[in-house]
Scaffold this active site. Structure first.
Site, mmCIF file in Angstrom:
data_model
loop_
_atom_site.group_PDB
_atom_site.id
_atom_site.type_symbol
_atom_site.label_atom_id
_atom_site.label_comp_id
_atom_site.label_asym_id
_atom_site.label_seq_id
_atom_site.Cartn_x
_atom_site.Cartn_y
_atom_site.Cartn_z
ATOM 1 N N ASP A 9 69.128 40.039 36.148
ATOM 2 C CA ASP A 9 70.024 40.401 37.494
ATOM 3 C C ASP A 9 69.295 40.796 38.457
ATOM 4 O O ASP A 9 70.312 41.583 39.355
ATOM 5 C CB ASP A 9 71.513 41.247 36.906
ATOM 6 C CG ASP A 9 72.906 40.915 35.766
ATOM 7 O OD1 ASP A 9 72.068 39.292 35.535
ATOM 8 O OD2 ASP A 9 73.462 41.061 35.521
ATOM 9 N N ASP A 47 74.460 37.082 36.518
ATOM 10 C CA ASP A 47 75.670 38.178 36.402
ATOM 11 C C ASP A 47 76.851 37.061 37.420
ATOM 12 O O ASP A 47 76.183 36.265 38.412
ATOM 13 C CB ASP A 47 75.632 39.450 36.986
ATOM 14 C CG ASP A 47 77.266 40.182 36.571
ATOM 15 O OD1 ASP A 47 77.115 40.198 34.890
ATOM 16 O OD2 ASP A 47 77.973 41.075 37.588
ATOM 17 N N HIS A 49 81.032 36.189 38.342
ATOM 18 C CA HIS A 49 82.205 36.001 37.375
ATOM 19 C C HIS A 49 83.162 34.974 39.006
ATOM 20 O O HIS A 49 82.649 34.977 39.969
ATOM 21 C CB HIS A 49 82.686 37.381 38.189
ATOM 22 C CG HIS A 49 81.395 38.329 37.253
ATOM 23 N ND1 HIS A 49 81.266 38.142 36.657
ATOM 24 C CD2 HIS A 49 80.418 39.583 37.461
ATOM 25 C CE1 HIS A 49 80.795 39.800 36.003
ATOM 26 N NE2 HIS A 49 80.853 39.757 37.049
ATOM 27 N N HIS A 53 88.245 38.451 38.650
ATOM 28 C CA HIS A 53 87.809 38.851 37.515
ATOM 29 C C HIS A 53 88.292 40.076 36.510
ATOM 30 O O HIS A 53 88.938 40.957 37.766
ATOM 31 C CB HIS A 53 86.153 38.424 37.311
ATOM 32 C CG HIS A 53 85.376 38.975 36.049
ATOM 33 N ND1 HIS A 53 84.906 40.426 34.904
ATOM 34 C CD2 HIS A 53 85.004 37.645 34.890
ATOM 35 C CE1 HIS A 53 85.224 39.536 34.494
ATOM 36 N NE2 HIS A 53 84.895 38.864 33.461
ATOM 37 N N HIS A 82 82.030 41.021 43.059
ATOM 38 C CA HIS A 82 80.579 41.157 43.355
ATOM 39 C C HIS A 82 80.584 39.785 42.018
ATOM 40 O O HIS A 82 80.725 39.556 40.613
ATOM 41 C CB HIS A 82 79.946 42.082 42.572
ATOM 42 C CG HIS A 82 79.738 42.492 41.061
ATOM 43 N ND1 HIS A 82 81.080 43.387 40.371
ATOM 44 C CD2 HIS A 82 78.970 41.948 39.424
ATOM 45 C CE1 HIS A 82 80.089 43.192 39.053
ATOM 46 N NE2 HIS A 82 80.043 42.514 38.865
ATOM 47 N N LYS A 107 76.627 34.679 33.046
ATOM 48 C CA LYS A 107 77.108 35.742 31.613
ATOM 49 C C LYS A 107 78.104 36.175 32.774
ATOM 50 O O LYS A 107 78.394 36.408 33.850
ATOM 51 C CB LYS A 107 77.158 36.641 30.845
ATOM 52 C CG LYS A 107 76.030 36.989 32.349
ATOM 53 C CD LYS A 107 74.945 38.946 31.544
ATOM 54 C CE LYS A 107 74.137 39.196 32.370
ATOM 55 N NZ LYS A 107 74.877 40.307 33.277
ATOM 56 N N CYS A 152 73.679 46.374 32.386
ATOM 57 C CA CYS A 152 72.943 45.244 31.895
ATOM 58 C C CYS A 152 71.758 45.201 30.823
ATOM 59 O O CYS A 152 71.314 44.285 30.254
ATOM 60 C CB CYS A 152 72.916 44.241 32.688
ATOM 61 S SG CYS A 152 75.012 43.702 33.813
HETATM 62 C C1 VGL Z 1 75.760 45.010 36.554
HETATM 63 C C2 VGL Z 1 77.931 46.087 36.569
HETATM 64 C C3 VGL Z 1 78.740 45.009 37.040
HETATM 65 C C4 VGL Z 1 74.400 45.096 36.196
HETATM 66 C C5 VGL Z 1 76.976 43.446 36.141
HETATM 67 O O1 VGL Z 1 73.691 43.666 35.982
HETATM 68 O O2 VGL Z 1 73.786 45.875 35.741
HETATM 69 N N1 VGL Z 1 76.899 45.728 36.063
HETATM 70 N N2 VGL Z 1 78.545 43.979 36.763
HETATM 71 ZN ZN ZN Z 2 79.374 41.524 36.856
#
Ligand code: VGL
Ligand code: ZN
Length: 198
Positions: A9, A47, A49, A53, A82, A107, A152
């Site tokens: 990410d 990431d 979404h 979401h 986000h 994801k 993550c």
């Molecule tokens: C993440 C919170 C929400 C991450 C992703 O990449 O750690 N954290 N979505």
């Molecule tokens: Zn996320």
């Protein structure tokens, strides 16, 4: 052993000025690019979404970012909106050598389930397909880096260890969100799962 570098990410929304900025998130990119030469495969996670979401605080009445809610699959922390599909925030940071990726795994696209881990959604059962990809390429050793260390990266590393991969997290090439002790519990959880911390 055949080794893969898993880059979690490294997207605009997790870097400074992003919607869910992780402090110093952009400082790790140069080091990650350099590591790409040491692995037989490079996997980037993204990431990803849909708007509205279920992990977004804005999708619930009377909830604020970082509140916890009870979902059918367990506790879920709520986040600012986000990494919305197709947005600038969801793109990889431009300094990341994304052309070096063998595979990009997205994801969190299921509206009802968040997905911190690169291997399973937060219901702990719906696979992303990454396990099959790695195993069918004969990859047994994983080096993990990226954002965020306590969410993550942590979930991905623990799942990978449970699946039998030899996992090393390079913590100097990660940055953490660190909410209510999340970093400390992530570090001890990874240690108990036999993830190597380097
Ligand atoms: C993440 C919170 C929400 C991450 C992703 O990449 O750690 N954290 N979505
Ligand atoms: Zn996320």
């Amino acid at each position: 052993m055949t080794k893969a570098l898993i880059v979690i990410d490294v997207q605009n929304d997790f870097c400074p000025h992003g919607a869910l900025a992780v402090s110093g998130g952009d400082e790790i990119i140069e080091g990650i690019n350099a590591l790409m030469n040491d692995a037989e495969a490079v996997v980037l996670t993204q990431d990803w979404h849909p708007a509205g979401h279920s992990s977004f605080a804005s999708s619930h009445t009377d909830k604020a970012p970082y509140d916890l809610i009870d979902m059918p699959y367990g506790d879920q922390m709520l986040w600012p909106d986000h990494c919305i599909i197709g947005s600038t925030g969801a793109r990889f940071h431009t300094d990341l050598h994304r052309d070096r990726a063998d595979l990009v795994i997205r994801k969190g696209y299921n509206p009802q389930i968040d997905s911190y881990s690169a291997f399973f959604e937060n219901d702990q059962t719906t696979p992303t397909g990454l396990e099959g990809y790695l195993k069918s390429r004969g990859i047994s050793e994983l080096v993990m880096v990226g954002l965020a260390l306590d969410f993550c990266v942590n979930f991905s590393a623990v799942d990978a260890a449970k699946l039998g991969f030899d996992v090393t997290v390079k913590t100097d090439l990660c940055r953490a969100i660190d909410l209510n002790g999340s970093l400390e519990s992530a570090m001890s959880g990874m240690q108990s799962a036999k993830v190597k911390l380097a």
